[in-house]
Design an enzyme around this catalytic site. Structure first.
Site, mmCIF file in Angstrom:
data_model
loop_
_atom_site.group_PDB
_atom_site.id
_atom_site.type_symbol
_atom_site.label_atom_id
_atom_site.label_comp_id
_atom_site.label_asym_id
_atom_site.label_seq_id
_atom_site.Cartn_x
_atom_site.Cartn_y
_atom_site.Cartn_z
ATOM 1 N N HIS A 82 31.362 75.355 11.700
ATOM 2 C CA HIS A 82 31.160 74.110 11.937
ATOM 3 C C HIS A 82 30.770 74.332 13.604
ATOM 4 O O HIS A 82 30.718 75.880 14.222
ATOM 5 C CB HIS A 82 32.882 73.636 12.374
ATOM 6 N N ASP A 84 31.477 72.868 16.561
ATOM 7 C CA ASP A 84 31.867 72.543 17.989
ATOM 8 C C ASP A 84 33.264 73.863 18.259
ATOM 9 O O ASP A 84 33.465 74.469 16.913
ATOM 10 C CB ASP A 84 33.227 71.160 16.767
ATOM 11 N N ASP A 115 35.098 82.058 16.299
ATOM 12 C CA ASP A 115 35.655 80.617 15.898
ATOM 13 C C ASP A 115 34.383 79.674 16.179
ATOM 14 O O ASP A 115 34.418 78.641 17.384
ATOM 15 C CB ASP A 115 37.057 80.594 16.166
ATOM 16 N N GLU A 149 35.468 69.789 13.233
ATOM 17 C CA GLU A 149 36.487 70.887 12.768
ATOM 18 C C GLU A 149 37.843 70.798 13.434
ATOM 19 O O GLU A 149 38.847 70.994 12.569
ATOM 20 C CB GLU A 149 36.157 72.327 12.415
ATOM 21 N N GLU A 150 36.987 71.084 14.657
ATOM 22 C CA GLU A 150 38.248 71.593 15.292
ATOM 23 C C GLU A 150 39.303 70.444 15.752
ATOM 24 O O GLU A 150 40.327 70.456 16.713
ATOM 25 C CB GLU A 150 37.836 72.450 17.000
ATOM 26 N N GLU A 177 35.336 80.319 7.274
ATOM 27 C CA GLU A 177 35.275 80.766 8.152
ATOM 28 C C GLU A 177 36.802 81.826 7.800
ATOM 29 O O GLU A 177 37.410 80.942 6.682
ATOM 30 C CB GLU A 177 35.395 80.251 9.891
ATOM 31 N N HIS A 375 40.375 80.713 19.950
ATOM 32 C CA HIS A 375 41.247 79.750 20.489
ATOM 33 C C HIS A 375 41.656 80.424 22.439
ATOM 34 O O HIS A 375 42.123 79.464 23.258
ATOM 35 C CB HIS A 375 42.086 78.914 20.111
HETATM 36 ZN ZN ZN Z 1 36.902 77.651 12.908
#
Ligand code: ZN
Length: 403
Positions: A82, A84, A115, A149-150, A177, A375
């Site tokens: 992804h 984003d 990520d 995705e997020e 992922e 994150h």
């Molecule tokens: Zn991710």
């Protein structure tokens, strides 16, 4: 003095590409997808890959790079990532989160290093090397870069897999992922837990707060909460007793909201709770629903429940040696001397939309010896770990595309 934002002369092209991608701010709530798409199109052109930009009904773009095989009748391999990333709190970072600074020891610090902009560039840079060596394979290879995705993927992967365009790709196997592992092992995820939010309502007799009223809503609710918390305890004990299990292998229940009551001296006629349940794919879903039913019926009359959020439990992708994809994937890693642990992802990723279609899919980000910082502040990946990742895909891609 050297500028840590600048690539040094001897920097590997893979690292330079990675850092360029990291500098594009695709963080929510306003991800710069336009710049990411422009960059990815440039990469595809440079390496000599086909490149489509598919606009979804949400208005968001999906970039699809393609490397066609010699036998297009075979099922294709999909490598997904992804574009984003989650927001940042810059005050908590030691370096600006979109500068992709590389420290003296080779740590690249930026949002998205783990990520998951790393995966997107691993796929691209491995293919750059394979193409420069003149390699080609039987199966079609597709590399997808998806948005949203997020935020759950409802405006991204969920829409993409419904398109005729996607069906025509004829995907037989997909990689997406994983997460970093601080030990020498890699994580390989063959499934994810499913989210259920369950609202339980109990009704009962009301009356004065000083009396022994029979069959109150609170008594019934207490019984249900006791059953749920006993189940929670047993799953927690099971996890703690068996070191081979991870959180994704067990089912968690948390009672996170309680509602009801009007004033201190009145017995309420109705009480509610909301439970957040994460169902492990190992659990027999019919038996688990029956268990939930039994807690509610045994609490007495006037009790019911409804799903505030319901998702079907999606089975695990096969990880037995009878499965061609798994055998190829796992034997390639083993032949490279790499160690890995097969597990269930505790959260949710876009790969569930592929598993729902029955496409065998694994979650894998080759980041060992790395703290799990997705994150988090100061998310980073060391360049040595990143470059080993390129080598790993240089073996995985030919193996999967030729099997
Ligand atoms: Zn991710």
């Amino acid at each position: 003095m050297s500028d840590p934002k600048r690539p040094c002369l001897e920097e590997d092209v893979a690292i330079t590409t990675f850092r360029r991608y990291l500098r594009i701010n695709t963080s929510h709530p306003n991800p710069d997808y336009a710049s990411a798409v422009t960059f990815l199109k440039e990469m595809a052109r440079e390496i000599g890959l086909g490149c489509d930009v598919v606009e979804l009904s949400s208005g968001l773009p999906v970039v699809v790079m393609s490397w066609m095989g010699s036998d297009p009748s075979l099922q294709a391999i999909l490598f997904n990532s992804h574009m984003d990333v989650v927001p940042v709190f810059p005050d908590h970072w030691t370096h600006p989160p979109f500068d992709a600074v590389k420290t003296d020891n080779g740590d690249i610090i930026a949002r998205g290093t783990q990520d998951m902009k790393s995966c997107g560039i691993w796929y691209i840079e491995a293919i750059r090397r394979l193409k420069s060596e003149g390699k080609s394979f039987k199966r079609n290879i597709f590399i997808t870069f998806v948005p949203d995705e997020e935020l759950g993927g409802s405006n991204g992967m969920k829409l993409f897999v419904q398109l005729e365009y996607f069906k025509k790709l004829n995907v037989g196997f997909a990689l997406d992922e994983g997460v970093a592992n601080p030990t020498e092992n890699f994580w390989v995820f063959s499934g994810e837990r499913t989210v259920w939010w369950v609202e339980v309502t109990c009704t009962g007799n009301t009356g004065h707060g000083s009396a022994f009223i029979k069959d109150t809503a609170m008594e019934k609710l207490y019984k249900i909460m006791t059953s749920a918390l006993e189940f929670r305890k047993s799953e927690e004990k099971r996890l703690e007793a068996d070191p081979s299990l991870t959180l994704g292998d067990v089912t968690t229940i948390n009672i996170n909201q309680i509602q009801g009551g009007v004033q201190p001296n009145v017995i309420p006629s109705e009480m509610k709770i909301i439970m957040d349940i994460r169902v492990s794919p190992h659990r027999d879903i019919i038996a688990f629903k029956e268990l939930l039913n039994s807690w509610v019926t045994e609490a007495g009359e006037g009790c019911s429940y409804r799903f505030v959020q319901y998702n079907d439990v999606i089975g695990l992708s096969p990880t037995d040696d009878g499965n061609l994809w798994w055998r190829t994937f796992s034997s390639t890693l083993t032949a490279m001397g790499e160690k890995f642990i097969v597990s269930v992802f505790q959260g949710g990723t876009d790969i569930r939309f592929l598993r729902m279609l029955g496409i065998p899919s694994l979650g894998f980000s080759p980041m060992n010896h790395t703290p799990k910082l997705l994150h988090d502040h100061d998310e980073f990946l060391n360049e040595k770990i990143f470059l080993r990742g390129v080598e790993i895909y240089c073996e995985l891609i030919p193996a999967l595309a030729s099997c």
